[in-house]
Motif scaffolding. Structure first.
Motif, PDB file in Angstrom:
ATOM      1  N   LYS A 121       0.841  -1.054  -0.060  1.00 32.39           N
ATOM      2  CA  LYS A 121      -0.168  -0.031  -0.062  1.00 32.39           C
ATOM      3  C   LYS A 121       0.882   1.394  -0.122  1.00 32.39           C
ATOM      4  N   ARG A 122       1.721   1.158   0.761  1.00 37.49           N
ATOM      5  CA  ARG A 122       2.672   2.544   0.822  1.00 37.49           C
ATOM      6  C   ARG A 122       3.657   2.512  -0.335  1.00 37.49           C
ATOM      7  N   LYS A 123       4.156   1.578  -0.974  1.00 45.36           N
ATOM      8  CA  LYS A 123       4.636   1.453  -2.334  1.00 45.36           C
ATOM      9  C   LYS A 123       3.737   2.368  -3.393  1.00 45.36           C
ATOM     10  N   ILE A 124       2.449   1.698  -3.361  1.00 41.05           N
ATOM     11  CA  ILE A 124       1.379   2.060  -4.344  1.00 41.05           C
ATOM     12  C   ILE A 124       1.346   3.676  -4.043  1.00 41.05           C
ATOM     13  N   ASP A 125       1.143   4.141  -2.827  1.00 42.79           N
ATOM     14  CA  ASP A 125       0.898   5.521  -2.568  1.00 42.79           C
ATOM     15  C   ASP A 125       2.169   6.261  -3.026  1.00 42.79           C
ATOM     16  N   TYR A 126       3.422   6.000  -2.617  1.00 44.17           N
ATOM     17  CA  TYR A 126       4.368   6.918  -3.181  1.00 44.17           C
ATOM     18  C   TYR A 126       4.435   6.937  -4.879  1.00 44.17           C
ATOM     19  N   ALA A 127       4.148   5.686  -5.357  1.00 45.56           N
ATOM     20  CA  ALA A 127       4.058   5.685  -6.862  1.00 45.56           C
ATOM     21  C   ALA A 127       3.201   6.716  -7.405  1.00 45.56           C
ATOM     22  N   ILE A 128       1.819   6.757  -6.842  1.00 45.75           N
ATOM     23  CA  ILE A 128       0.714   7.555  -7.433  1.00 45.75           C
ATOM     24  C   ILE A 128       1.096   9.148  -7.120  1.00 45.75           C
ATOM     25  N   VAL A 129       1.885   9.394  -6.127  1.00 44.32           N
ATOM     26  CA  VAL A 129       2.202  10.892  -5.773  1.00 44.32           C
ATOM     27  C   VAL A 129       3.248  11.246  -6.762  1.00 44.32           C
ATOM     28  N   ARG A 130       4.340  10.316  -6.953  1.00 50.90           N
ATOM     29  CA  ARG A 130       5.132  10.584  -7.936  1.00 50.90           C
ATOM     30  C   ARG A 130       4.767  10.845  -9.302  1.00 50.90           C
ATOM     31  N   PHE A 131       3.934   9.951  -9.522  1.00 55.40           N
ATOM     32  CA  PHE A 131       3.252   9.822 -10.853  1.00 55.40           C
ATOM     33  C   PHE A 131       2.566  11.388 -11.349  1.00 55.40           C
ATOM     34  N   ALA A 132       1.616  11.714 -10.274  1.00 53.55           N
ATOM     35  CA  ALA A 132       1.058  12.718 -10.499  1.00 53.55           C
ATOM     36  C   ALA A 132       1.902  14.008 -10.540  1.00 53.55           C
ATOM     37  N   LYS A 133       2.806  14.126  -9.418  1.00 51.38           N
ATOM     38  CA  LYS A 133       3.928  15.221  -9.658  1.00 51.38           C
ATOM     39  C   LYS A 133       4.735  15.329 -10.699  1.00 51.38           C
ATOM     40  N   GLY A 134       5.213  14.339 -11.325  1.00 50.71           N
ATOM     41  CA  GLY A 134       5.976  14.383 -12.768  1.00 50.71           C
ATOM     42  C   GLY A 134       5.074  14.737 -13.734  1.00 50.71           C
ATOM     43  N   GLY A 135       3.912  14.012 -13.705  1.00 55.76           N
ATOM     44  CA  GLY A 135       2.882  14.477 -14.746  1.00 55.76           C
ATOM     45  C   GLY A 135       2.397  15.792 -14.947  1.00 55.76           C
ATOM     46  N   PHE A 136       2.059  16.420 -13.733  1.00 54.70           N
ATOM     47  CA  PHE A 136       1.598  17.851 -13.849  1.00 54.70           C
ATOM     48  C   PHE A 136       2.684  18.741 -14.159  1.00 54.70           C
ATOM     49  N   GLY A 137       3.972  18.528 -13.773  1.00 55.73           N
ATOM     50  CA  GLY A 137       4.973  19.416 -14.090  1.00 55.73           C
ATOM     51  C   GLY A 137       5.344  19.202 -15.668  1.00 55.73           C
ATOM     52  N   THR A 138       5.641  18.109 -16.061  1.00 62.00           N
ATOM     53  CA  THR A 138       5.837  17.697 -17.674  1.00 62.00           C
ATOM     54  C   THR A 138       4.645  18.487 -18.434  1.00 62.00           C
ATOM     55  N   GLY A 139       3.560  18.151 -17.969  1.00 60.66           N
ATOM     56  CA  GLY A 139       2.326  18.583 -18.874  1.00 60.66           C
ATOM     57  C   GLY A 139       2.181  20.059 -18.896  1.00 60.66           C
ATOM     58  N   PHE A 140       2.442  20.626 -17.790  1.00 60.36           N
ATOM     59  CA  PHE A 140       2.256  22.263 -17.499  1.00 60.36           C
ATOM     60  C   PHE A 140       3.539  22.583 -18.687  1.00 60.36           C
ATOM     61  N   LYS A 141       4.562  22.301 -18.549  1.00 62.06           N
ATOM     62  CA  LYS A 141       5.745  22.761 -19.593  1.00 62.06           C
ATOM     63  C   LYS A 141       5.281  22.411 -21.154  1.00 62.06           C
ATOM     64  N   CYS A 142       4.690  21.221 -21.297  1.00 63.75           N
ATOM     65  CA  CYS A 142       4.383  21.134 -22.652  1.00 63.75           C
ATOM     66  C   CYS A 142       3.357  21.967 -23.180  1.00 63.75           C
ATOM     67  N   ALA A 143       2.384  22.063 -22.320  1.00 61.93           N
ATOM     68  CA  ALA A 143       1.127  22.972 -22.666  1.00 61.93           C
ATOM     69  C   ALA A 143       1.604  24.516 -22.787  1.00 61.93           C
ATOM     70  N   LEU A 144       2.440  24.826 -21.882  1.00 59.90           N
ATOM     71  CA  LEU A 144       2.979  26.452 -21.953  1.00 59.90           C
ATOM     72  C   LEU A 144       3.858  26.494 -23.329  1.00 59.90           C
ATOM     73  N   ILE A 145       4.698  25.627 -23.644  1.00 61.79           N
ATOM     74  CA  ILE A 145       5.573  25.683 -24.916  1.00 61.79           C
ATOM     75  C   ILE A 145       4.672  25.752 -26.106  1.00 61.79           C
TER      76      ILE A 145
END
Length: 274
Positions: A121-145
């Motif tokens: 459970k802790r491993k899945i929670d950590y993966a979800i948080v990192r997935f969302a963090k990396g996804g939002f950061g990269t998505g925002f940069k791609c959308a902006l450019i």
């Protein structure tokens, strides 16, 4: 003796004693009475053609983009921003998930958990948080450019009232160099090179489209814009009809209203064909 003259209203033959047929008096046509009521002529209203004011200057053309309801520049920019964010979110999230898994296994060696299920459970929670963090950061940069490139290209075209092939590589290099300036000169030069190469690819696509319809690049852009805005207008009219049907018949689900409206249009077309 004084000669007696017949009166003016008696003929000579009657004065001599002849009883011929009397000469009919001249009858004047009876004058028609003047109507007391006046007749007002009904004049059909004249249809005055509306004068369409064509923007003359570049700033007026830019202002007209946001005054029109169905503008290609606005719709294309919004669509590119959405798709770029979605693609960047998925790519950035997947990349971040792989890195998060390796980091989690490295940093949590020897840690004790309450149970094996708690560790998972802790491993899945950590993966979800990192997935969302990396996804939002990269998505925002791609959308902006991507959004900045499309926004500047379409608005420069509207300002100059002319599309040129060098817009995409020049603006892509400019945007890439500006956004990567904080990482240093070498990073900015790499971004400029990437922007030029991607811009040339887009320009090649535009040239192929212009060759396909046998028109210059500028005319092909205007034709594409006209057809695009025509489709936007048709889609807006369809959405308006669907919303009106939902409000009139109290339909909750939009898909149900769309299906019913298509059925009504099909029945109307069948009646007209008969």
């Amino acid at each position: 003796m004084t000669e007696q003259r017949p009166p003016n209203n008696v003929g000579w033959w009657e004065w001599l004693g002849w009883k011929g047929s009397p000469t009919p008096a001249l009858q004047h046509p009876a004058e028609e009475p003047i109507p007391t009521t006046s007749v007002v002529a009904v004049v059909a209203p004249k249809i005055v053609n509306q004068t369409v004011v064509v923007p003359q200057t570049g700033w007026e053309r830019l202002k007209a983009i946001y005054e029109r309801e169905n503008s290609m520049e606005k719709d294309v920019t919004i669509r590119v921003v959405r798709m770029s964010f979605l693609g960047g979110f998925l790519v950035g999230g997947a990349t971040g998930y792989a890195q998060a898994r390796h980091a989690y296994e490295t940093n949590n060696v020897g840690r004790k958990y309450l149970s094996p299920s708690d560790a998972v459970k802790r491993k899945i929670d950590y993966a979800i948080v990192r997935f969302a963090k990396g996804g939002f950061g990269t998505g925002f940069k791609c959308a902006l450019i991507s959004g900045s490139i499309v926004f500047l290209t379409t608005h420069v075209t509207a300002y100059r009232d002319k599309f040129a092939s060098w817009y995409f590589p020049a603006i892509s290099a400019l945007v890439g160099g500006v956004f990567t300036f904080p990482i240093g000169l070498i990073g900015s030069m790499k971004a400029v090179g990437l922007g030029v190469s991607s811009g040339l690819t887009l320009s090649a696509v535009v040239h192929l489209y212009a060759m396909g319809i046998d028109k210059p690049v500028n005319d092909a852009y205007k034709l594409f814009k006209r057809d695009y805005e025509k489709e936007l207008k048709s889609a807006a009219e369809w959405d308006s009809r669907v919303s009106e049907l939902m409000e009139r018949e109290q339909i909750v689900w939009r898909q149900q209203a769309v299906k019913k409206l298509k059925q009504l249009d099909h029945e109307r077309m069948a009646v007209n064909d008969d």
